[in-house]
Scaffold this motif. Structure first.
Motif: not given
Length: 923
Positions: A243-244, A249-253, A266-267, A272-273
């Protein structure tokens, strides 16, 4: 077959059969031609329609035609035969083709009883809806079939197979969610509000992931393949991590994220917040989730319209406690949205698609898409969003047709050229339940994904469904306490739709009563008698003022019947509201395992000066109206308000006698013999007792009628005295002051009306009876407060009251208990406009009234319920009523052969208006 092709086929059929038609020789050819060439049934005789089914009624008979799948029974006559006129039968009775067909029904198994009876003489169809067995038939002329072919669509349209499959799949999905919910609930081991909220959010997220992996939003089986690598004890952590990731966003993972997690897209969208508590999983729960929910079920086939409501009901503790689910079927949603806007949009698109010049067609299609994208919708009681979801899907299906015509199934139209203009952001809702808000939002996202996939089958374009666009148009709050313009400004709104709560005035809780008081204020009369739904009508009216907004709401039928009509609609009409279309009373069934049978109306209304063609729908029958009044009749806008005395010079009507005795003065039939054995002196004081049920069903019941008893006589009857003491104690202990005062007269009923003779009128009677069975009784029978009585009434009064004219008035203005007629003295009887007959006409009515009583007397062993059942009504009684109907119609000056029930009611409204000197409200 397109609408235009079907219209042409119907016109050609009508031309082929113009002036032809012999009952025995050509009936089958006629129906086979109609079903195959107009309605597209391949080889109708191969199981779709059967001819000349053998039945036994009074002699050997044949049913001319039956269509089992759509529950249609056909009675065919030769060209030129009058379908409304009686035909002599072998037993001497005189029956018209419809009555003849009804006799066949008796010999059929109940499961095969028809929903529709069609009588036909080759040039005319009369369609009878057996949900309204006493209603007037819908007439369809062969010569008009080219334009009106859709009115016979019921012949071939059982429920749409695709819709049935969607429903079955969605119900299965609901059962799976239920199993997951139950298993997780055990693991939470906490019934707090917060824990239940976490549980609901967790279920929504799991369902979205299951849908996403089957619908191509995730990779195929991606959710399953991720979970299967974990043991049950580790699934809690795995889901929390997933869920996290879905919310990042992918660039922040993290670059060190394990590959299985990093592969998820990224949904976003807020789904899922929130961080929630997740319980421990068991091996059994893991198996249910991986096998039953993921591998064995295809979530991409669910209908978000149906499933959203099933999902919300499954996870809503309130509905779970009640043991069933209630939601609106897609068919019923379309009864609201089709006449409100969808039919017009469909017709507009069909006209554009007929444009032969391609450049002109493309230009018009562009403008049409812009129009679709400009429409804005509000459902101010949206629940799980099924009205909004189905409306979105309907608009997108129209848009996809436009896209297909514009691009001719091209496979590529270039990057960044998304052809879709309709958006879920055009849809707004208000809902008091926080979980339903989440479900509605998710259902709209799923709808968007499904329709994007449909568009991609037509034309390839570059656009990603993920990340979800943030969507906050579903507002959590009490719709009657919310300013609707804070949700969507009226300047941006086009339509208001929905199905507000079904809560009657008598069963509202304190909060709901306060809601009603808060919006109606002090200037409205009788707000304590207003149903909860009336609050939505007032709020919608306030929203529509000064705009072109149109509204259509589902309501319990009580708002168009009885006293509530004037209470609600008179002020609304005075404020400029008019009714644009209406579905008259029909049964609103839940499409769930527990059927919720509610009798409803649908009312489309607005304040705009640009009036559309007014249409009344009576089940599947459609009537173009010159005006729709608040009783949903094509008649003037007059209001029949409660009246304490009769409008005309006729005998007064009153309620019977309310016992208010705790049952002490009543003797049931089974106890009578023992009571008399114990108290033989009481015989002279025991009388027959009737309410509506006892009167109609000839059910024996008795009472102690002690009005004439002297104190000395009472003291000689100890058993009677014990009963009187029971009355006194019951009344003294009452919380009602008036009842306590009655303790001073414990031997008497609350009222003691016992006239020498009187007409008895059942307060409640079945809607399946064409006539409410009234009759004459004497002082030897005591009427309770569950019937009405008319002392000093004559045969003339009885004849008028038992006529089809009075019954038509009663059906139009009476209240209802479900669908049963509730005869009101202050609304039905006291407002009834009586005729002014000549002496000759009056004498004729007295004769026909006596003939009704004489016909009943021929069957002393039959109850009125037996005599007035449409299937078992004796020939002599039917004839007597028909003669009485003719006599009464002649007294009013109504054309006997051509006046329909709706025309009769319209004339009675006009007469009522003249007698009361009330000007109609013009709008």
């Amino acid at each position: 077959m397109t609408d235009k092709q079907q219209s042409a086929a119907a016109a050609a059929f009508a031309e082929r059969w113009r002036g032809r038609g012999y009952e025995r020789g050509e009936s089958q050819s006629f129906w086979i031609d109609l079903l195959s060439n107009v309605y597209g049934i391949d080889t109708p005789t191969n199981g779709f329609i059967t001819f000349e089914d053998h039945q036994m009624v009074d002699s050997s008979n044949f049913i001319d035609g039956r269509i089992p799948s759509t529950k249609v029974l056909i009675e065919q006559k030769s060209l030129g035969k009058d379908l409304r006129k009686g035909i002599h039968q072998s037993d001497g009775s005189l029956l018209n083709p419809f009555q003849q067909a009804r006799r066949y029904v008796v010999s059929l198994p109940v499961s095969e009883h028809p929903r529709w009876i069609v009588t036909c003489n080759f040039s005319e169809f009369l369609v009878y809806d057996m949900e309204q067995p006493n209603g007037e038939p819908e007439q369809i002329l062969l010569e008009n079939l080219g334009k009106e072919y859709y009115r016979l669509q019921f012949l071939v349209d059982a429920k749409n197979d695709h819709l049935r499959k969607e429903m079955e799949v969605s119900m299965q999905a609901g059962e799976i969610v239920g199993r997951i919910y139950e298993a997780l609930l055990k693991q939470y081991d906490d019934n707090s509000t917060e824990a239940l909220r976490w549980l609901n959010i967790l279920c929504v997220r799991i369902v979205f992931c299951l849908y996403a992996e089957d619908a191509g939003i995730f990779s195929h089986d991606q959710f399953h393949d991720f979970l299967v690598t974990y043991e049950a004890k580790d699934l809690r952590r795995a889901l929390r991590d997933l869920f996290e990731v879905l919310n990042t966003p992918k660039e922040q993972r993290s670059k060190y994220l394990q590959a299985e997690l990093a592969a998820f897209p990224y949904t976003n969208g807020g789904l899922f917040a929130e961080t929630i508590e997740i319980p421990q999983f068991t091996d059994e729960l893991k198996q249910t989730l991986l096998q039953n929910a993921s591998l064995d079920f295809d979530w991409s086939e669910i209908s978000p319209t149906i499933f959203g409501a099933v999902f919300e009901s499954t996870l809503n503790p309130e509905t779970r406690r009640s043991g069933g689910m209630h939601y609106t079927s897609i068919e019923n949603i379309h009864k609201v949205i089709d006449p409100l806007f969808l039919n017009d949009l469909r017709a507009e698109l069909d006209e554009i698609l007929d444009e032969k010049v391609e450049k002109q067609r493309v230009r018009k299609l562009d403008a049409y898409q812009d129009k679709l994208a400009s429409l804005t919708f509000l459902d101010p009681a949206c629940g799980s969003g099924n009205f909004l979801t189905e409306t979105y899907l309907s608009l997108r299906r129209l848009e996809n047709e436009a896209i297909r015509s514009k691009y001719h199934d091209q496979t590529m139209i270039g990057a960044f050229m998304n052809p879709i203009k309709v958006s879920i952001h055009q849809f707004y809702g208000i809902e008091i339940n926080d979980f339903a808000v989440t479900v509605a939002t998710t259902a709209l996202w799923i709808s968007e994904a499904q329709m994007m996939a449909e568009t991609e089958k037509i034309v390839t374009f570059e656009d990603n469904f993920l990340p979800l666009k943030s969507y906050s148009n579903i507002h959590e709050g009490n719709a009657l306490r919310t300013d609707w313009e804070t949700v969507v400004p009226k300047s941006h709104l086009t339509y208001i739709i929905g199905n507000p709560p079904f809560v009657g005035a008598n069963i509202m809780n304190d909060n709901q009563r306060a809601d009603i008081r808060s919006i109606f204020g002090s200037k409205w009369k009788n707000i304590g008698e207003m149903d909860y739904v009336t609050g939505w009508y007032l709020k919608a009216t306030q929203m529509m003022h000064g705009t072109d907004i149109r509204t259509a709401l589902v309501s319990t039928n009580s708002i168009s019947q009885g006293e509530q009509v004037a209470n609600l609609w008179k002020p609304l009409f005075e404020e400029g509201v008019h009714i644009d279309f209406a579905h008259r009373t029909f049964r609103w069934d839940s499409e769930a395992s527990l059927k919720a049978h509610v009798h409803c109306v649908i009312i489309g209304f607005s304040c705009t000066n640009d009036k559309h063609t007014m249409t009344i729908y009576d089940n599947a029958k459609e009537h173009k109206a010159s005006n729709i009044n608040a009783y949903l009749m094509d008649a003037p806008n007059v209001f029949v308000e409660s009246k304490s005395k009769p409008l005309c010079r006729v005998p007064s009507i009153r309620k019977g006698n309310q016992p208010t005795d705790g049952g002490n003065l009543i003797i049931e039939a089974a106890d009578l013999e023992n009571f008399l054995a114990c108290e033989p002196k009481s015989r002279k004081f025991i009388k027959r007792l009737i309410g509506s049920k006892e009167y109609i069903n000839n059910k024996a019941r008795y009472c102690l009628w002690l009005k004439e008893a002297t104190p000395a006589e009472l003291r000689q009857m100890p058993t009677v005295l014990n009963r009187i003491e029971g009355v006194r104690k019951m009344r003294e202990s009452s919380s009602d002051e008036a009842t306590r005062r009655l303790a001073n007269y414990p031997h008497l009923f609350r009222e003691t009306n016992n006239p020498e003779t009187y007409i008895v009128v059942p307060s409640v009677s079945s809607e399946r009876r064409r006539y409410v069975p009234m009759g004459f009784l004497t002082k030897d029978t005591i009427p309770t407060n569950l019937v009405l009585i008319i002392p000093d009434a004559t045969l003339y009064h009885f004849g008028i009251l038992e006529s089809n004219v009075h019954m038509a008035w009663m059906r139009a203005v009476c209240g209802r208990l479900e669908m049963r007629y509730r005869y009101s003295k202050d609304v039905v009887y006291n407002n009834f406009p009586w005729p002014t007959p000549t002496e000759e006409q009056k004498e004729k009515i007295e004769q026909t009234a006596q003939a009704i009583l004489d016909a009943r007397a021929l069957y002393p062993d039959s109850s009125l319920a037996d005599l007035y059942d449409e299937l078992t009504m004796p020939v002599e009684l039917r004839k007597a009523h028909q003669e009485n109907d003719r006599a009464v119609m002649a007294a009013y000056g109504f054309p006997i052969k051509t006046t329909t029930e709706s025309q009769c009611v319209a004339e009675l409204f006009k007469l009522y208006q003249e007698l009361t000197n009330k000007k109609p409200i013009t709008i």
